[in-house]
Design a protein around this motif. Structure first.
Motif, PDB file in Angstrom:
ATOM      1  N   GLN A   3     -31.480 -18.729  30.863  1.00  0.00           N
ATOM      2  CA  GLN A   3     -31.279 -17.186  30.994  1.00  0.00           C
ATOM      3  C   GLN A   3     -32.464 -16.577  30.417  1.00  0.00           C
ATOM      4  OE1 GLN A   3     -27.319 -16.490  29.338  1.00  0.00           O
ATOM      5  NE2 GLN A   3     -26.481 -15.731  31.184  1.00  0.00           N
ATOM      6  N   SER A 125     -31.912 -13.738  36.436  1.00  0.00           N
ATOM      7  CA  SER A 125     -31.522 -14.836  35.588  1.00  0.00           C
ATOM      8  C   SER A 125     -31.280 -13.930  34.255  1.00  0.00           C
ATOM      9  CB  SER A 125     -32.329 -15.846  35.186  1.00  0.00           C
ATOM     10  OG  SER A 125     -32.627 -16.696  36.530  1.00  0.00           O
ATOM     11  N   GLY A 127     -28.137 -12.439  31.966  1.00  0.00           N
ATOM     12  CA  GLY A 127     -26.922 -12.318  32.014  1.00  0.00           C
ATOM     13  C   GLY A 127     -26.071 -10.711  31.521  1.00  0.00           C
TER      14      GLY A 127
END
Length: 262
Positions: A3, A125, A127
């Protein structure tokens, strides 16, 4: 998949415009409990919230009622306001009077982001989740029923102490990381001074991580350039790294830019 960052959104004033709902319900409630003598303006409510501790709108309503009567020479002890009655009246305006079929102001809140925006973050990517002082029912109404999100990560009023206490922010991060080893930067997006204070407190408690506050101007302050500027300055003073006029400006490119500048 690594992430790049985690973005956590406040809901009111960020995901939905609450100027005609929550804020209208505050004004209605104060007017009712001051016997129609005082209806706070949008500026009055902003001024109270700029103190950074009135994130809960039920408590904000009660405080405005107290302050009105204090100015008339009555002490808080004399008044003995019934907090539960204030909450019940507020909810009757905001949700409506039928607990199963909401018909109140909540039904007419304009959305400030689209599901495609969140999808773009996922593709990059990044979150994302939500930490809000709204009740779980109210938060899910907008996230699930209106935006169509499937089981979004959400920490709501019932789950954590009120902001600026960062406990709820930590809990949201924990759910989103779910045992990940890396520690990406955390961005908290909010529209109030209390939201920015929450980020500062998170940084004090856990200085080993990168905590970034991003301010968003709620729609009601964008009616005049002067008000936008003043409100934006208050968010920057409270610790925002940047202030945007709409949450969707915080796209993956902007996120990378903000994280790399920290």
């Amino acid at each position: 998949m690594n992430q790049k960052a985690i973005v956590i959104f406040d809901i009111d004033g960020v995901v939905r415009d609450v100027s005609g709902s929550y804020r209208r319900a505050i004004a209605d409630t104060v007017e009712y409990f001051t016997n129609q003598a005082y209806r706070p303006s949008s500026l009055d409510i902003d001024q109270l919230k700029s103190e950074g501790v009135w994130n809960n709108d039920w408590e904000a309503s009660q405080e405005l009622i107290y302050r009105y009567f204090n100015a008339q020479g009555q002490s808080r002890e004399q008044l003995q306001l019934d907090y539960n009655s204030i909450v019940a009246f507020f909810q009757s305006r905001y949700r409506g009077t039928d607990p199963d079929n909401w018909t109140g102001y909540i039904c007419d809140e304009p959305l400030l982001l689209q599901p495609s925006y969140l999808e773009e973050l996922t593709q990059a990517s990044i979150g994302w989740g939500f930490f809000s002082g709204a009740t779980r029912g109210s938060a899910n109404y907008v996230l699930v029923k209106r935006l169509g999100l499937q089981s979004p990560v959400l920490i709501a009023m019932e789950d954590a102490p009120g902001k600026p206490d960062p406990t709820g922010l930590f809990a949201t991060v924990e759910q989103l990381e779910n045992g990940l080893n890396e520690t990406p930067a955390i961005i908290y997006v909010g529209d109030t001074v209390a939201d920015m204070y929450t980020v500062s407190k998170a940084r004090e408690i856990n200085p080993h991580r990168t905590w970034i506050g991003v301010g968003v101007l709620p729609p009601h302050v964008q009616e005049t350039p002067v008000r936008s500027h003043t409100y934006g300055e208050s968010l920057l003073t409270a610790g925002a790294a940047v202030v945007l006029s709409n949450v969707q400006q915080l796209n993956s490119v902007k996120i990378e830019e903000i994280v790399s500048s920290q």
